[in-house]
Write a protein that holds these residues in place. Sequence first.
Motif, PDB file in Angstrom:
ATOM      1  N   ASN A   1       0.801  -1.224   0.000  1.00  0.00           N
ATOM      2  CA  ASN A   1       0.000   0.000   0.000  1.00  0.00           C
ATOM      3  C   ASN A   1       0.834   1.275   0.000  1.00  0.00           C
ATOM      4  OD1 ASN A   1      -3.055  -0.731   0.467  1.00  0.00           O
ATOM      5  ND2 ASN A   1      -1.889  -2.140   1.748  1.00  0.00           N
ATOM      6  N   PHE A   2       2.033   1.212   0.574  1.00  0.00           N
ATOM      7  CA  PHE A   2       2.891   2.394   0.668  1.00  0.00           C
ATOM      8  C   PHE A   2       4.330   2.008   0.361  1.00  0.00           C
ATOM      9  CE2 PHE A   2      -0.604   3.020   3.698  1.00  0.00           C
ATOM     10  CZ  PHE A   2      -1.139   4.206   3.215  1.00  0.00           C
ATOM     11  N   SER A   3       5.049   2.932  -0.242  1.00  0.00           N
ATOM     12  CA  SER A   3       6.447   2.665  -0.574  1.00  0.00           C
ATOM     13  C   SER A   3       7.398   3.067   0.540  1.00  0.00           C
ATOM     14  CB  SER A   3       6.829   3.400  -1.861  1.00  0.00           C
ATOM     15  OG  SER A   3       6.725   4.814  -1.678  1.00  0.00           O
ATOM     16  N   SER A   4       6.946   3.917   1.458  1.00  0.00           N
ATOM     17  CA  SER A   4       7.828   4.411   2.511  1.00  0.00           C
ATOM     18  C   SER A   4       7.013   5.008   3.655  1.00  0.00           C
ATOM     19  CB  SER A   4       8.762   5.492   1.950  1.00  0.00           C
ATOM     20  OG  SER A   4       8.002   6.646   1.568  1.00  0.00           O
ATOM     21  N   LYS A   5       7.703   5.305   4.735  1.00  0.00           N
ATOM     22  CA  LYS A   5       7.068   5.956   5.881  1.00  0.00           C
ATOM     23  C   LYS A   5       6.635   7.374   5.516  1.00  0.00           C
ATOM     24  CE  LYS A   5       9.653   6.889   9.466  1.00  0.00           C
ATOM     25  NZ  LYS A   5      10.468   6.788  10.706  1.00  0.00           N
ATOM     26  N   GLU A   6       7.406   8.032   4.673  1.00  0.00           N
ATOM     27  CA  GLU A   6       7.027   9.376   4.223  1.00  0.00           C
ATOM     28  C   GLU A   6       5.714   9.347   3.452  1.00  0.00           C
ATOM     29  OE1 GLU A   6       9.818  11.693   2.079  1.00  0.00           O
ATOM     30  OE2 GLU A   6      11.380  11.562   3.619  1.00  0.00           O
ATOM     31  N   GLU A   7       5.583   8.380   2.563  1.00  0.00           N
ATOM     32  CA  GLU A   7       4.349   8.296   1.781  1.00  0.00           C
ATOM     33  C   GLU A   7       3.150   8.082   2.704  1.00  0.00           C
ATOM     34  OE1 GLU A   7       2.297   5.873  -1.933  1.00  0.00           O
ATOM     35  OE2 GLU A   7       4.362   5.430  -1.357  1.00  0.00           O
ATOM     36  N   LEU A   8       3.354   7.323   3.770  1.00  0.00           N
ATOM     37  CA  LEU A   8       2.292   7.101   4.747  1.00  0.00           C
ATOM     38  C   LEU A   8       1.904   8.414   5.409  1.00  0.00           C
ATOM     39  CD1 LEU A   8       0.491   5.181   6.368  1.00  0.00           C
ATOM     40  CD2 LEU A   8       2.471   4.699   7.832  1.00  0.00           C
ATOM     41  N   PHE A   9       2.904   9.229   5.766  1.00  0.00           N
ATOM     42  CA  PHE A   9       2.581  10.535   6.365  1.00  0.00           C
ATOM     43  C   PHE A   9       1.763  11.385   5.405  1.00  0.00           C
ATOM     44  CE2 PHE A   9       3.387  15.060   6.410  1.00  0.00           C
ATOM     45  CZ  PHE A   9       2.879  15.394   7.662  1.00  0.00           C
ATOM     46  N   PHE A  10       2.159  11.441   4.147  1.00  0.00           N
ATOM     47  CA  PHE A  10       1.441  12.300   3.198  1.00  0.00           C
ATOM     48  C   PHE A  10       0.023  11.805   2.942  1.00  0.00           C
ATOM     49  CE2 PHE A  10       5.808  13.725   2.107  1.00  0.00           C
ATOM     50  CZ  PHE A  10       5.622  15.058   2.433  1.00  0.00           C
ATOM     51  N   ALA A  11      -0.198  10.509   3.061  1.00  0.00           N
ATOM     52  CA  ALA A  11      -1.571  10.001   2.977  1.00  0.00           C
ATOM     53  C   ALA A  11      -2.383  10.520   4.166  1.00  0.00           C
ATOM     54  CB  ALA A  11      -1.569   8.474   2.958  1.00  0.00           C
ATOM     55  N   LEU A  12      -1.761  10.546   5.339  1.00  0.00           N
ATOM     56  CA  LEU A  12      -2.421  11.112   6.516  1.00  0.00           C
ATOM     57  C   LEU A  12      -2.694  12.600   6.312  1.00  0.00           C
ATOM     58  CD1 LEU A  12      -0.407   9.505   9.469  1.00  0.00           C
ATOM     59  CD2 LEU A  12      -2.843   9.189   9.012  1.00  0.00           C
ATOM     60  N   PHE A  13      -1.713  13.312   5.770  1.00  0.00           N
ATOM     61  CA  PHE A  13      -1.843  14.752   5.535  1.00  0.00           C
ATOM     62  C   PHE A  13      -3.024  15.037   4.619  1.00  0.00           C
ATOM     63  CE2 PHE A  13      -1.212  18.692   3.361  1.00  0.00           C
ATOM     64  CZ  PHE A  13      -0.536  19.533   4.233  1.00  0.00           C
ATOM     65  N   ASP A  14      -3.088  14.332   3.504  1.00  0.00           N
ATOM     66  CA  ASP A  14      -4.150  14.579   2.532  1.00  0.00           C
ATOM     67  C   ASP A  14      -5.521  14.227   3.104  1.00  0.00           C
ATOM     68  OD1 ASP A  14      -2.270  15.447   0.713  1.00  0.00           O
ATOM     69  OD2 ASP A  14      -2.158  13.538  -0.354  1.00  0.00           O
ATOM     70  N   ALA A  15      -5.586  13.163   3.894  1.00  0.00           N
ATOM     71  CA  ALA A  15      -6.865  12.778   4.502  1.00  0.00           C
ATOM     72  C   ALA A  15      -7.316  13.824   5.506  1.00  0.00           C
ATOM     73  CB  ALA A  15      -6.736  11.417   5.185  1.00  0.00           C
ATOM     74  N   HIS A  16      -6.389  14.350   6.286  1.00  0.00           N
ATOM     75  CA  HIS A  16      -6.725  15.384   7.267  1.00  0.00           C
ATOM     76  C   HIS A  16      -7.165  16.661   6.563  1.00  0.00           C
ATOM     77  CE1 HIS A  16      -5.907  18.654  10.175  1.00  0.00           C
ATOM     78  NE2 HIS A  16      -6.331  17.778  11.061  1.00  0.00           N
ATOM     79  N   ALA A  17      -6.443  17.044   5.512  1.00  0.00           N
ATOM     80  CA  ALA A  17      -6.794  18.256   4.765  1.00  0.00           C
ATOM     81  C   ALA A  17      -8.184  18.127   4.148  1.00  0.00           C
ATOM     82  CB  ALA A  17      -5.760  18.513   3.675  1.00  0.00           C
ATOM     83  N   GLU A  18      -8.473  16.955   3.591  1.00  0.00           N
ATOM     84  CA  GLU A  18      -9.781  16.738   2.972  1.00  0.00           C
ATOM     85  C   GLU A  18     -10.900  16.841   4.007  1.00  0.00           C
ATOM     86  OE1 GLU A  18     -12.155  13.330   0.323  1.00  0.00           O
ATOM     87  OE2 GLU A  18     -10.045  13.051   0.876  1.00  0.00           O
ATOM     88  N   ARG A  19     -10.682  16.275   5.181  1.00  0.00           N
ATOM     89  CA  ARG A  19     -11.708  16.350   6.233  1.00  0.00           C
ATOM     90  C   ARG A  19     -11.945  17.790   6.671  1.00  0.00           C
ATOM     91  NH1 ARG A  19      -8.990  11.764   8.178  1.00  0.00           N
ATOM     92  NH2 ARG A  19      -7.870  13.030   9.708  1.00  0.00           N
ATOM     93  N   GLU A  20     -10.873  18.560   6.810  1.00  0.00           N
ATOM     94  CA  GLU A  20     -11.020  19.949   7.234  1.00  0.00           C
ATOM     95  C   GLU A  20     -11.764  20.785   6.194  1.00  0.00           C
ATOM     96  OE1 GLU A  20     -10.050  22.021  10.145  1.00  0.00           O
ATOM     97  OE2 GLU A  20     -10.622  19.979  10.678  1.00  0.00           O
ATOM     98  N   LEU A  21     -11.416  20.615   4.935  1.00  0.00           N
ATOM     99  CA  LEU A  21     -12.099  21.360   3.873  1.00  0.00           C
ATOM    100  C   LEU A  21     -13.565  20.957   3.781  1.00  0.00           C
ATOM    101  CD1 LEU A  21      -9.323  21.280   1.134  1.00  0.00           C
ATOM    102  CD2 LEU A  21     -10.038  23.267   2.462  1.00  0.00           C
TER     103      LEU A  21
END
Length: 202
Positions: free
Chosen positions: A51-71
């Motif tokens: 599902n993810f290539s790295s720990k960084e990619e996992l963080f950015f998935a979290l970032f995008d999900a949080h941003a989407e919820r806020e918007l």
Amino acid sequence: MPKGTTKRRPQTLARLLDAALEVFAESGFGAARIEDVCRRAGYTRGAFYSNFSSKEELFFALFDAHAERELERIGRLAAATQDHDLSVARIAALLAHIGPDERTWFLVTTEFTLYAIRNPEAAARLAEHDAKLREEAAGLLAGLLARVGLRPRGDLTEFLRVVIALREGALGQSYVEPGALEPGALAEKFLPLLVASVTEPL
């Protein structure tokens, strides 16, 4: 990047994201291990790397999900607010709102920001995600301002940098001094003044 799709993939992604949020908040991004996330989620490393290539990619998935919820939250509340109830103060309150789980996200994103400052490639990628969030938020804010008969005097994405700085700086103070400053209170108090200073009548 994730490969293929299965019926269980959405559930796997959700569990990995929930586990990552907890582990990153507890240990910090740098100290957190992929093994810790997998163990918390109840999956193997194989499930992670499918599902993810790295720990960084996992963080950015979290970032995008949080941003989407806020918007979505701002858009939903704005849509439910009648024009005669909408005001600069109401817009400021929507921007200043702090949810009950915001402390966890604050810990995660602050830790990652420090990591990114030390890692130019991560910083560049974080800047891209931040810019996308500001662009989407600027469109939403422009629509809200138009509904109260205002337009921005300048670039709303630049103004949103100030909004984010106020929110995050104030949150840090609130979490250090919880008895002295309620989360969101400082932003809600001063954002109406900032909005008024960067807008003019249509």
